[in-house]
Design a protein around this motif. Structure first.
Motif, PDB file in Angstrom:
ATOM      1  N   GLY A  76      -0.254   6.960  -4.419  1.00  0.00           N
ATOM      2  CA  GLY A  76      -0.976   6.434  -3.261  1.00  0.00           C
ATOM      3  C   GLY A  76      -1.918   7.746  -2.678  1.00  0.00           C
ATOM      4  N   VAL A  78       6.968   9.504  -0.700  1.00  0.00           N
ATOM      5  CA  VAL A  78       6.293   8.572  -1.049  1.00  0.00           C
ATOM      6  C   VAL A  78       6.593   7.285  -0.116  1.00  0.00           C
ATOM      7  CG1 VAL A  78       5.391   6.685  -2.915  1.00  0.00           C
ATOM      8  CG2 VAL A  78       5.868   9.253  -3.475  1.00  0.00           C
ATOM      9  N   SER A 127       5.780   3.070   0.683  1.00  0.00           N
ATOM     10  CA  SER A 127       5.378   1.800   0.504  1.00  0.00           C
ATOM     11  C   SER A 127       5.188   0.840   1.741  1.00  0.00           C
ATOM     12  CB  SER A 127       5.981   1.075  -0.797  1.00  0.00           C
ATOM     13  OG  SER A 127       5.326  -0.239  -1.126  1.00  0.00           O
ATOM     14  N   ASP A 128       4.139   0.400   2.053  1.00  0.00           N
ATOM     15  CA  ASP A 128       4.082  -0.392   3.410  1.00  0.00           C
ATOM     16  C   ASP A 128       4.877   0.268   4.616  1.00  0.00           C
ATOM     17  OD1 ASP A 128       2.591  -2.204   2.234  1.00  0.00           O
ATOM     18  OD2 ASP A 128       4.216  -3.422   1.469  1.00  0.00           O
ATOM     19  N   CYS A 142      10.172   5.296  -0.263  1.00  0.00           N
ATOM     20  CA  CYS A 142      10.525   4.630  -1.405  1.00  0.00           C
ATOM     21  C   CYS A 142      10.669   5.828  -2.373  1.00  0.00           C
ATOM     22  CB  CYS A 142       9.635   3.558  -2.003  1.00  0.00           C
ATOM     23  SG  CYS A 142       8.059   3.987  -2.233  1.00  0.00           S
ATOM     24  N   MET A 144       0.736  -1.183  -0.156  1.00  0.00           N
ATOM     25  CA  MET A 144      -0.165   0.095   0.114  1.00  0.00           C
ATOM     26  C   MET A 144       0.766   1.235   0.141  1.00  0.00           C
ATOM     27  SD  MET A 144      -3.110   0.908   2.374  1.00  0.00           S
ATOM     28  CE  MET A 144      -2.267   2.035   3.867  1.00  0.00           C
ATOM     29  N   LYS A 145       0.418   2.145  -0.884  1.00  0.00           N
ATOM     30  CA  LYS A 145       1.436   3.503  -1.136  1.00  0.00           C
ATOM     31  C   LYS A 145       0.760   4.540  -0.408  1.00  0.00           C
ATOM     32  CE  LYS A 145       4.474   2.628  -4.765  1.00  0.00           C
ATOM     33  NZ  LYS A 145       5.326   3.076  -5.896  1.00  0.00           N
ATOM     34  N   GLN A 146       1.649   5.423   0.274  1.00  0.00           N
ATOM     35  CA  GLN A 146       0.881   6.934   0.752  1.00  0.00           C
ATOM     36  C   GLN A 146       1.840   7.804   0.345  1.00  0.00           C
ATOM     37  OE1 GLN A 146       1.585   4.618   3.951  1.00  0.00           O
ATOM     38  NE2 GLN A 146      -0.580   4.727   4.870  1.00  0.00           N
ATOM     39  N   HIS A 147       1.449   9.014   0.293  1.00  0.00           N
ATOM     40  CA  HIS A 147       2.403   9.989   0.105  1.00  0.00           C
ATOM     41  C   HIS A 147       2.025  11.387   0.880  1.00  0.00           C
ATOM     42  CE1 HIS A 147      -0.841  11.738  -2.402  1.00  0.00           C
ATOM     43  NE2 HIS A 147      -0.176  12.764  -2.674  1.00  0.00           N
ATOM     44  N   ASN A 195       0.339   7.140  -9.013  1.00  0.00           N
ATOM     45  CA  ASN A 195       1.417   6.320  -8.460  1.00  0.00           C
ATOM     46  C   ASN A 195       1.857   6.331  -6.933  1.00  0.00           C
ATOM     47  OD1 ASN A 195       1.150   5.268 -11.150  1.00  0.00           O
ATOM     48  ND2 ASN A 195       3.212   5.544 -11.605  1.00  0.00           N
TER      49      ASN A 195
END
Length: 160
Positions: A41, A17, A19-20, A24, A1-4, A39
């Motif tokens: 999230g 950004v 990832s989990d 990243c 799961m991506k977040q930003h 891309n």
């Protein structure tokens, strides 16, 4: 799961950004090879507290080495180049050829340059510290002006 999230910096807005929960990506506005926003999230500040704190300390001139965990996504060669970038001391530079030699492949300076240009975590993985063989500024995904400003900052030549 991506977040930003997006934070302000002396070099313009930075998009972080994860990832989990692991960093990243760190992208500047207008950066070459910046992935599309979709891309990145969901927008969520939660996984970025430590990264944001370390970046603020860096921009204040108080931090010279980042310790946040990184999730570097790339080929094995790219990841080896990015690891070499992390070994360049604050305020110093290396040439593409020096990095290629450090990797045990002195003929790979062009490939090192391509991997350097694809670095997904700018500033923290200091691709701005790589210069031409003669010490001149060469390509930088964030723009040569930003590269010069970052180098001047690290050398104590720019205001904090």
């Amino acid at each position: 799961m991506k977040q930003h999230t997006v934070i302000d910096s002396p070099y313009g807005p930075l998009t972080l950004v994860a990832s989990d929960g692991v960093l990243c990506g760190l992208y500047m506005a207008g950066q070459r090879h910046r992935p599309p926003e979709e891309n990145f999230g969901d927008r969520d500040d939660t996984p970025f507290a430590e990264t944001t704190a370390q970046l603020r300390s860096y921009f204040a001139g108080e931090l010279v080495e980042f310790t946040v965990p990184l999730g570097m996504i790339g080929t094995p060669f790219q990841r080896s180049v990015w690891e070499q970038l992390r070994r360049i001391p604050y305020g110093e530079t290396r040439s593409y050829g020096e990095l290629a030699r450090a990797l045990g492949n002195p003929g790979a300076s062009r490939a090192v340059g391509l991997a350097n240009g694809r670095n997904p975590i700018g500033i923290i993985v200091p691709c701005h510290r790589v210069v031409g063989a003669d010490g001149s500024l060469t390509g930088y995904g964030g723009g040569l002006d930003r590269k010069q400003r970052l180098l001047d900052f690290e050398r104590g030549l720019a205001p904090r």
